[in-house]
Design an enzyme around this catalytic site. Sequence first.
Site, PDB file in Angstrom:
ATOM      1  N   TYR A 177      -3.162   1.628  -0.928  1.00  0.00           N
ATOM      2  CA  TYR A 177      -3.454   2.579  -1.990  1.00  0.00           C
ATOM      3  C   TYR A 177      -2.645   2.215  -3.230  1.00  0.00           C
ATOM      4  O   TYR A 177      -1.516   1.740  -3.135  1.00  0.00           O
ATOM      5  CB  TYR A 177      -3.092   4.015  -1.566  1.00  0.00           C
ATOM      6  CG  TYR A 177      -3.504   4.373  -0.178  1.00  0.00           C
ATOM      7  CD1 TYR A 177      -4.848   4.414   0.171  1.00  0.00           C
ATOM      8  CD2 TYR A 177      -2.563   4.651   0.807  1.00  0.00           C
ATOM      9  CE1 TYR A 177      -5.245   4.735   1.466  1.00  0.00           C
ATOM     10  CE2 TYR A 177      -2.948   4.972   2.103  1.00  0.00           C
ATOM     11  CZ  TYR A 177      -4.286   5.007   2.427  1.00  0.00           C
ATOM     12  OH  TYR A 177      -4.673   5.313   3.702  1.00  0.00           O
ATOM     13  N   ARG A 178      -3.218   2.472  -4.403  1.00  0.00           N
ATOM     14  CA  ARG A 178      -2.446   2.240  -5.621  1.00  0.00           C
ATOM     15  C   ARG A 178      -1.342   3.293  -5.726  1.00  0.00           C
ATOM     16  O   ARG A 178      -1.496   4.430  -5.236  1.00  0.00           O
ATOM     17  CB  ARG A 178      -3.364   2.281  -6.837  1.00  0.00           C
ATOM     18  CG  ARG A 178      -3.797   3.681  -7.242  1.00  0.00           C
ATOM     19  CD  ARG A 178      -4.832   3.646  -8.339  1.00  0.00           C
ATOM     20  NE  ARG A 178      -5.033   4.941  -8.947  1.00  0.00           N
ATOM     21  CZ  ARG A 178      -6.219   5.412  -9.308  1.00  0.00           C
ATOM     22  NH1 ARG A 178      -7.311   4.696  -9.117  1.00  0.00           N
ATOM     23  NH2 ARG A 178      -6.324   6.595  -9.895  1.00  0.00           N
ATOM     24  N   TRP A 191      -4.271   8.475  -2.489  1.00  0.00           N
ATOM     25  CA  TRP A 191      -5.082   8.228  -1.305  1.00  0.00           C
ATOM     26  C   TRP A 191      -6.299   9.139  -1.362  1.00  0.00           C
ATOM     27  O   TRP A 191      -6.237  10.300  -1.693  1.00  0.00           O
ATOM     28  CB  TRP A 191      -4.319   8.368  -0.005  1.00  0.00           C
ATOM     29  CG  TRP A 191      -3.415   9.541   0.163  1.00  0.00           C
ATOM     30  CD1 TRP A 191      -3.589  10.809  -0.284  1.00  0.00           C
ATOM     31  CD2 TRP A 191      -2.165   9.517   0.850  1.00  0.00           C
ATOM     32  NE1 TRP A 191      -2.543  11.595   0.094  1.00  0.00           N
ATOM     33  CE2 TRP A 191      -1.646  10.833   0.802  1.00  0.00           C
ATOM     34  CE3 TRP A 191      -1.440   8.557   1.548  1.00  0.00           C
ATOM     35  CZ2 TRP A 191      -0.438  11.182   1.391  1.00  0.00           C
ATOM     36  CZ3 TRP A 191      -0.250   8.907   2.137  1.00  0.00           C
ATOM     37  CH2 TRP A 191       0.242  10.192   2.049  1.00  0.00           C
ATOM     38  N   GLU A 237      -3.975  -0.826  12.973  1.00  0.00           N
ATOM     39  CA  GLU A 237      -4.065  -1.986  12.080  1.00  0.00           C
ATOM     40  C   GLU A 237      -3.163  -3.127  12.533  1.00  0.00           C
ATOM     41  O   GLU A 237      -3.473  -4.302  12.319  1.00  0.00           O
ATOM     42  CB  GLU A 237      -3.702  -1.582  10.644  1.00  0.00           C
ATOM     43  CG  GLU A 237      -4.764  -0.773   9.919  1.00  0.00           C
ATOM     44  CD  GLU A 237      -4.738   0.711  10.232  1.00  0.00           C
ATOM     45  OE1 GLU A 237      -5.614   1.452   9.744  1.00  0.00           O
ATOM     46  OE2 GLU A 237      -3.819   1.135  10.989  1.00  0.00           O
ATOM     47  N   ASP A 286     -10.027   0.684 -12.567  1.00  0.00           N
ATOM     48  CA  ASP A 286     -10.235   0.337 -11.164  1.00  0.00           C
ATOM     49  C   ASP A 286     -11.264  -0.778 -10.996  1.00  0.00           C
ATOM     50  O   ASP A 286     -11.819  -1.301 -11.960  1.00  0.00           O
ATOM     51  CB  ASP A 286     -10.650   1.578 -10.368  1.00  0.00           C
ATOM     52  CG  ASP A 286      -9.953   1.624  -9.017  1.00  0.00           C
ATOM     53  OD1 ASP A 286     -10.023   0.628  -8.278  1.00  0.00           O
ATOM     54  OD2 ASP A 286      -9.335   2.653  -8.709  1.00  0.00           O
TER      55      ASP A 286
END
Length: 486
Positions: A177-178, A191, A237, A286
């Site tokens: 997430y940025r 998020w 993950e 973005d």
Amino acid sequence: MARGFPYTDLKDFLTALERAGELRRVGVPVDPTLEISEVVTRTVRAGGPALLFERPTRGEMPVAINLFGTEKRTAMALGVESLNEIGDRIGAMVKPELPVGWSGIREGLGKVMQLKSVPPRKVKTAPCQQVVYRGDDVDLNRLPGLQVWPGDGGIFHNYGLTHTKHPETGKRNLGLYRLQQHSHNTLGMHWQIHKDSTAHHAVAERLGQRLPVAVAIGCDPVVSYSASAPLPGDIDEYLFAGFLRGERVEMVDCLTVPLQVPAHAQVVLEGYLEPGERLPEGPFGDHTGFYTPVEPFPVLHIEAMTMQRDPVYHSIVTSKPPQEDHGLGKATERIFLPLLRLLIPDIVDYDLPAAGVFHNCVIVSIRKRYPKHAQKIMNAIWGAHLLSLSKLIVVVDDDCDVHDYHEVAFRAFGNVDYARDLLLTEGPVDHLDHSSYQQFWGGKAGIDATRKLPTEGYTRGWPEEMTMSPEVVALVDKRWKEYGIR
């Protein structure tokens, strides 16, 4: 895929890229506010190398960027010659056939052992904790965070791997997430509504609890890719990263929060979210090519900042395609094809065009067997995890190469009666989608560009497509130099 994965950390990968002629060092001072972005954008669009800015004018460490900017480098990052190799490995493991005979049993056991060998492994000490700052010593200005576009709301950290866990079940999530820098020790957590970390935060707020968060920057390339992969919520993950690496990922306990992070990360930020706290986040240029608006998002308060000695900062530039995330998107497309086929067996192949920013358009090929088969596929895709966000689905026959956009356009423009072959519906769309009249949901379309069947009401007899005879093609190939045409 070679065992004994070649890259321990980001620095090892940069060394490999340099040896392969895929990295250029920029030794002159370059400003992380806008200037790095413009240099990177030009480099990406020229098909150029990964870049290491050794002297950013802000921050205390070099900036590594454009690591995944081509399919070749993305394959290098994942330790394969071709991205299809990973999909083939996954495809071999999800085959539904039962083992036959001793060789089949041995193969099945081998697959089980392969999976058992890849969960993350905890270590007591780690390079990511060689240097430690706590409390008042925490200063995000040590990091050369980027302002990528003139209208951005400030400095953003664009490749921070965010770790949370469910407050009740303890299940871990890793997401990309940025992170907008609000102050020397706070970050905005962007998020999105569909993300698992958002669900973790919602539970913590319902319980009136702080949510611990750890952000790792500059991880090894497989872990960095895995954070971007659209995995189902029940797949860890780090198990997936271990599968890709062929060996376990080393993790270490954080110093101030009950989370684990990759031991070989370059920088780690540890902190918490207060329940109910929000601050304006954005605007941000973005990957859609447009600025996303200012919205309230949670605030990460950082209590500790750890790092390797002489760390390297990893980031990415987001913009209208083409941009570096094309390599990440193509990796996901190839790696997850076998799993998509497991869910929807009728699919032969699919393509996520970069111009569609990987969720606006899906091109799918099928072996058409019955009336309205294409429409069935459209609805199945809209029910398939994050492909549910797809806005346009184009379905073609299996003799069409979905990666040949000229051929796909030829079918979509010529094989479609839009009064009968266009399916319109509504459903969820990406959080960042600016075109939907309502945030989070909007209109969708499916185009049936397959050959039409009599049972679908097409009674004219579908025409034969023109192709040259193989004999003439071979003859012209043989005589081409004689013609004197260059």
